[in-house]
Write a protein that holds these residues in place. Sequence first.
Motif, short mmCIF file in Angstrom:
data_model
loop_
_atom_site.label_atom_id
_atom_site.label_comp_id
_atom_site.label_asym_id
_atom_site.label_seq_id
_atom_site.Cartn_x
_atom_site.Cartn_y
_atom_site.Cartn_z
N ILE A 48 -5.68 -9.03 12.49
CA ILE A 48 -5.07 -10.35 12.30
C ILE A 48 -3.83 -10.51 13.18
CG2 ILE A 48 -3.89 -11.82 10.63
CD1 ILE A 48 -5.75 -10.66 8.48
N LYS A 49 -3.03 -9.44 13.26
CA LYS A 49 -1.81 -9.50 14.06
C LYS A 49 -2.13 -9.71 15.54
CE LYS A 49 2.29 -6.86 15.33
NZ LYS A 49 3.03 -5.59 15.18
N THR A 50 -3.11 -8.94 16.03
CA THR A 50 -3.49 -9.04 17.44
C THR A 50 -4.02 -10.43 17.76
OG1 THR A 50 -4.05 -6.70 17.47
CG2 THR A 50 -4.92 -8.06 19.27
N ARG A 51 -4.86 -10.97 16.88
CA ARG A 51 -5.41 -12.30 17.10
C ARG A 51 -4.33 -13.37 17.13
NH1 ARG A 51 -9.55 -14.46 12.69
NH2 ARG A 51 -7.59 -14.54 11.54
N MET A 52 -3.37 -13.27 16.20
CA MET A 52 -2.30 -14.27 16.16
C MET A 52 -1.41 -14.19 17.40
SD MET A 52 -1.20 -14.15 12.13
CE MET A 52 0.11 -15.32 12.41
N ILE A 92 -1.54 7.97 12.50
CA ILE A 92 -2.75 8.73 12.18
C ILE A 92 -2.73 9.16 10.72
CG2 ILE A 92 -3.98 10.89 12.65
CD1 ILE A 92 -3.14 10.60 15.57
N LEU A 93 -1.55 9.59 10.25
CA LEU A 93 -1.45 10.01 8.85
C LEU A 93 -1.70 8.84 7.90
CD1 LEU A 93 1.69 12.35 9.10
CD2 LEU A 93 -0.70 13.03 8.90
N SER A 140 -5.11 4.71 4.43
CA SER A 140 -5.49 3.31 4.21
C SER A 140 -6.16 2.71 5.45
CB SER A 140 -4.27 2.49 3.83
OG SER A 140 -3.26 2.63 4.80
N TYR A 141 -7.25 3.26 5.83
CA TYR A 141 -7.95 2.88 7.05
C TYR A 141 -8.34 1.40 7.05
CZ TYR A 141 -11.74 2.47 10.42
OH TYR A 141 -12.54 2.06 11.43
N LYS A 142 -9.03 0.99 6.04
CA LYS A 142 -9.54 -0.37 6.03
C LYS A 142 -8.43 -1.41 6.01
CE LYS A 142 -13.94 0.70 3.77
NZ LYS A 142 -14.82 0.42 2.62
N LYS A 143 -7.41 -1.15 5.20
CA LYS A 143 -6.34 -2.12 5.07
C LYS A 143 -5.57 -2.28 6.39
CE LYS A 143 -2.21 -3.18 2.35
NZ LYS A 143 -1.35 -2.75 1.24
N LYS A 144 -5.26 -1.17 7.01
CA LYS A 144 -4.49 -1.21 8.25
C LYS A 144 -5.28 -1.86 9.39
CE LYS A 144 -0.65 0.61 6.87
NZ LYS A 144 0.60 -0.19 6.86
N MET A 145 -6.57 -1.57 9.46
CA MET A 145 -7.40 -2.16 10.51
C MET A 145 -7.45 -3.68 10.40
SD MET A 145 -8.42 -0.01 12.71
CE MET A 145 -9.72 -0.94 13.49
N LYS A 146 -7.52 -4.15 9.17
CA LYS A 146 -7.56 -5.58 8.95
C LYS A 146 -6.24 -6.25 9.38
CE LYS A 146 -8.47 -9.06 5.41
NZ LYS A 146 -8.81 -9.29 3.99
#
Length: 647
Positions: A399-403, A383-384, A389-395
């Motif tokens: 990608i990780k989940t899809r792979m 959460i911290l 870095s909301y946008k970067k982490k979400m991306k």
Amino acid sequence: LWIGTNGGGLNKFDKKTEKFIRYVNDPQNINSLSHNEIRSIYEDKSGVLWIGTHGGGLNRFNKKKETFTRFQSDEKTPHSLSNNVVRYIYEDHLETLWVGTYGGGLNKFNRETNRFTHYRANPDNPASLSNDYIFAIYEDMSYNLWIGTWGGGLNRFDTEKETFYQYGIKDGLPSNSIYGILEDYQNNLWISTTNGLSKFNPKTLKFRNYHQSDGLQSNEFNGGAFYKSLSGEMFFGGINGFNTFYPKSIINNKYIPPIAITSFQKMNKEIKLDKPITVIDEIHLSYKDYFFSFEFAALDYTAPLENKYSFKMEGLDENWIQTSSDKRFATYTTLDPGTYVFRVRGANNDGMWNEEGKSIKIIISPPLWKTWWFQMFFIILFILLFLISYKKKMKVLFIKTRMETELKTARAAQMSIMPNKDPAIEGFDISSLYIPANEVGGDFFDYLWIDKEQTHIGVAVGDVSGKAMKAAIPALLANGIIYSKASETNSITDIMFRLNRSLYKKTDKRIFTALLIIAINKLTKKMTYINAGLPEILVKSSDEVRGLKSSSSKFPLGVVEKRDFVEDVIQLKTGDVIILFTDGISESWNEKHEFYGKKNLMKLLSKIDTINLSSKMIIEKIMSDIKAFSKSIDQHDDITLIVIKVQ
């Protein structure tokens, strides 16, 4: 008695005098028999004799004058017979004469006008005849007209609407090539085919199929060899004699078989549990046990090859997965930690299902970092970091989940086509090893019978370029085509040709499939092979180790649409050892980035005592040598290794 011969024309036999009168073709006499090869004889309700020939069309015989009237195909006459090869003649209850031809479809003959109405197959019209090659015509007691074709299955003809309804393998018929049709007194149709005998209920539209394991002389029957006596006894002739039976005496197997889970494996190795697997209700696994499987059986031995199964993993599978007696296993990979229930159901040879089946609970414990308290710590930390870095982490997470999903799906698909165990073939000692890479490569292999008589044991080894689903999808396609084609032909050239064409049309042009297929005659020990892109087969005979060159192109399948394949043949003898492998073996590397290579493998084979070692021991020796060579370097590609020892 009227007897049609294969080249000797029509014969009339007088049972009192025991003499024959012959009627043969006379080129100078237009009123003689049109052709000497007879395919069908039919006497209509008025006593007229009709003769169907193989090339001379239809003949009507005048018994008093002993003359023949010919009805033949004529391109200039639209209403002439459609084809001169007449396989079957039949008269329905309205005294309409139907003529089945080999290549010209179905003909309806008007005996007043001498005109034929043609019914032909039309690929653009689903209500047309399915196939132009007719072997049987039958009108049932409800006045439905049934047409048996060679390659197009069964047709029901609506004589009023002049439309056809087609039934084939997709509907439950064992083969689309039909030899004969009869009806029992319960209005069931009995249909002889190239793959067994089938009982068809026209009301429920369900087929019940019988094969050699049920007592048939063979799965293959013959044209014209079917008859029902006045008492209702049926006769069907085939390549190994004939079967006779009363349909009422054929009783379905009503025994509901018990279901047993007979084996539990991890990484293709049998696991010894505290109790027999048949009485265990719960198994605990670690998250590290990412590859495990169950084997199961329906305990009915009436016709075990006809038993059917379905299974599901509750918590993973939404629907039941259907399987047959030759694939009585379920394989699972990379299941998430949690609680699952594996369930399996089974049915006997007549489709009597044990719906309750057998079940076993699977509990997969999570790793330390997936425990609730450890996860809570990282949730707070996440959460911290998320606020920063909301946008970067979400991306990254997306990608990780899809792979991970793609890798999991690809691994499951790839492992589903692997054989669960090595075949037990008299005269041969066969063992295999498959170790998937972390990223899921494209290796696959399978065992199969190349011919129906099961005299040629086949092994197919493939390697698809690419990773994950890009490799798994062509592997699934290739495995399916190999299996379906092997049931139709005893030629590995045909299999290669069909597979190459399909891969070229259906797969990405940047994805190629290297494939090796061998076929070994169990009796003669002759081995036929075609190699398209895989490492050379290694053979150790006496103390000599050599690689087998391939006469076919070394290019993998799918490169070009049209290509020729050449079968190579070698004679094996007792003590010979055959090594099949993918480049995961030869391209294993060490810390110096040196490949293990074919030479090291041949050197090892020349040293070890293959005469006194089993095929499984030979595999262990090879893998130990590769491990010693690679040391701490991780495996980067799938490894497939098959050893066949001639005993």
